[in-house]
Design a protein around this motif. Structure first.
Motif: not given
Length: 530
Positions: A65, A68, A90, A92-95
């Motif tokens: 996080s 990015q 989390i 949805n915060k990581v590709k």
């Protein structure tokens, strides 16, 4: 965790967690310090995970996080990481991006290729990063298995191609560099585990890492072949089995029962598969052996298989568990090639070196003595001594033309996680915890009149973990007198600052108690005003 920089761009290789060492009291997880990466977050183009073991992926929820950057790994690795991210809310915060052996990606301007290697978990990848001077190759954890369970072999052909094209630098794991020979195949382990299941007179309890998917499959197959029901202990183990089954990496017949159902079966008809809360192999077993597990305890005639190699520094804790198990009458199978194999032993390490023919070599992971042994192996394969580089945490190896130099260090080290706190436990807190666990604490309470600066009550002394009060009344009375004398002396000299009073009390009392007991408890003076 390792970082490769090409020009102004960075790629991170693995982001693992470490099981806390014995002196890290109260610590749950240890992760790498990424302050250097955070300072240069715009330059970080990718995080690449070689395989799904926690020591290579466990730090992802804590560090990604802040970076990015997209995370790349195989299908199974990404499945395990995704579940971990969901637990932290989390995801949805990581590709997360799936890559395959033989595939490649572009991370910034860098082209990165992937090749298959074998290990104790499916879908392991080696990584080759193209640079203008040649490839930088990161092997991850590997072994050369001629009969892997899934019949997917290490891509020796592609490794050979890299050696022919030119490998600028090889980063290769050193964990078992002191172990001679080659690693037995997983097929041999499968046969050994089945033998133990067949011959065991009572229950069979198997302890292993939650992410060791091949071993889990072998235990499931052994239970099925010996007509035993199988109970799963540990949330991490249950999650890995569910994910691996969903992604078609595990075959699970209808033999799973709950822990509560174990008592319905005779010992010879049941088996247990367990891991710890962080997926480590011993903690759940430790609770059973100590009788502190609410659901299971060890019984005479139980056969316990510890199918895991102790990580460096963790040998003592595993030894203690084995002792407990023997005392309870269990048969213990551990440190046995019949039930566990690892990889990266001497012949395999030299094989990798001979395939890659690196211009420069960096032994990684393991203790320093293991890296040193790996360096000696590299010498025997023809790597020049001046091109073998032993690096500490934070060291920077700069490769430019034919020259290799150590540049200035970057910030590096460990970040300790305790509960929800990340990095708020440092060396001072650990020192205090060690002191408390060793010699206890003594609290001195004194009440001071705010107007007259006279002491109106106390000193009262509270002991916890230092001495038993009822048996040490004389010692504590002497201690009180020392405190009273010290405070009176301070007041007569007009020393009334709280910090000075506390410091003087702490110093006098510490010296007195050490003279009397040869112990140094933590001393906590408390001054209250009325």
């Amino acid at each position: 965790m390792y970082v490769v920089e090409v020009d102004e761009e960075m790629v991170v290789l693995d982001a693992g967690q470490m099981i806390p060492e014995d002196d890290m009291l109260g610590i749950d997880v240890v992760i790498p310090d990424i302050s250097y990466l955070v300072q240069n977050r715009d330059r970080v183009k990718a995080v690449i995970l070689s395989h799904g073991h926690e020591d290579h992926t466990g730090a992802i929820p804590y560090v990604i996080s802040k970076l990015q950057a997209p995370v790349y790994g195989s299908k199974l690795t990404m499945g395990l990481v995704e579940e971990t991210l969901k637990m932290k809310n989390i995801e949805n915060k990581v590709k997360l991006k799936v890559v395959s052996p033989g595939g490649n990606i572009k991370a910034g301007k860098m082209k990165i290729e992937f090749f298959r290697v074998n290990h104790s978990i499916p879908d392991c990848l080696g990584v080759a990063i193209q640079t203008p001077q040649g490839y930088v190759v990161y092997t991850g954890d590997f072994k050369i298995d001629q009969t892997p369970p899934d019949r997917k072999f290490s891509d020796v052909g592609r490794m050979t191609d890299y050696g022919k094209k030119g490998v600028l630098c090889l980063l290769s794991d050193s964990t078992n560099a002191e172990v001679p020979g080659t690693t037995p195949s997983e097929k041999e382990t499968e046969a050994g585990i089945k033998d133990v299941f067949r011959d065991a007179p009572g229950r069979v309890i198997v302890s292993t890492y939650a992410s060791n998917v091949y071993r889990i499959q072998q235990v499931i197959d052994s239970a099925a072949e010996s007509n035993r029901k199988l109970a799963i202990v540990g949330d991490s183990m249950k999650k890995v089995i569910e994910i691996s089954q969903r992604l078609n990496y595990l075959r699970v017949p209808k033999l799973i029962i709950s822990v509560e159902e174990i008592s319905k079966y005779n010992g010879e008809d049941v088996a247990v598969l367990c891991s710890g809360t962080q997926g480590e192999p011993v903690s759940a077993l430790h609770r059973m052996a100590k009788g502190s597990d609410r659901q299971l305890s060890i019984l005479p005639k139980d056969t316990v298989i510890i199918s895991a190699s102790p990580s460096p520094g963790n040998e003592k804790s595993i030894g203690r568990v084995v002792d407990y198990l023997y005392k309870l009458g269990a048969e213990v199978v551990h440190s046995d090639k019949r039930v566990n194999v690892s990889g990266m032993v001497q012949e395999e390490l030299m094989f990798m070196l001979n395939l890659m023919k690196p211009r420069h070599f960096v032994p990684i992971q393991g203790e320093f003595r293991m890296q040193f042994a790996h360096a000696e192996l590299a010498l025997t394969t023809g790597v020049h001594r001046e091109r073998i580089h032993m690096l500490d945490n934070g060291d920077v190896l700069q490769l430019q033309g034919k020259n290799a130099t150590k540049a200035s260090k970057v910030p590096a080290g460990n970040v300790l996680i305790d509960g929800l706190g990340i990095g708020d436990v440092g060396n001072i807190v650990l020192r205090d915890r060690r002191l408390l666990s060793k010699d206890g604490i003594l609290v001195v309470v004194v009440t001071l009149n705010k107007k007259t600066n006279a002491f109106v009550s106390g000193p009262d002394i509270i002991s916890r973990g230092f001495v038993y009060v009822r048996e040490s009344e004389e010692l504590l009375e002497e201690a009180k007198k020392k405190v009273t004398d010290t405070l009176n002396e301070c007041m007569s000299e007009n020393v009334n600052e709280w910090s000075s009073l506390k410091s003087n009390v702490r110093e006098v009392l510490s010296r007195f108690l050490y003279d009397k007991t040869k112990r140094r408890p933590m001393i906590l003076p408390i001054i209250m005003e009325v």
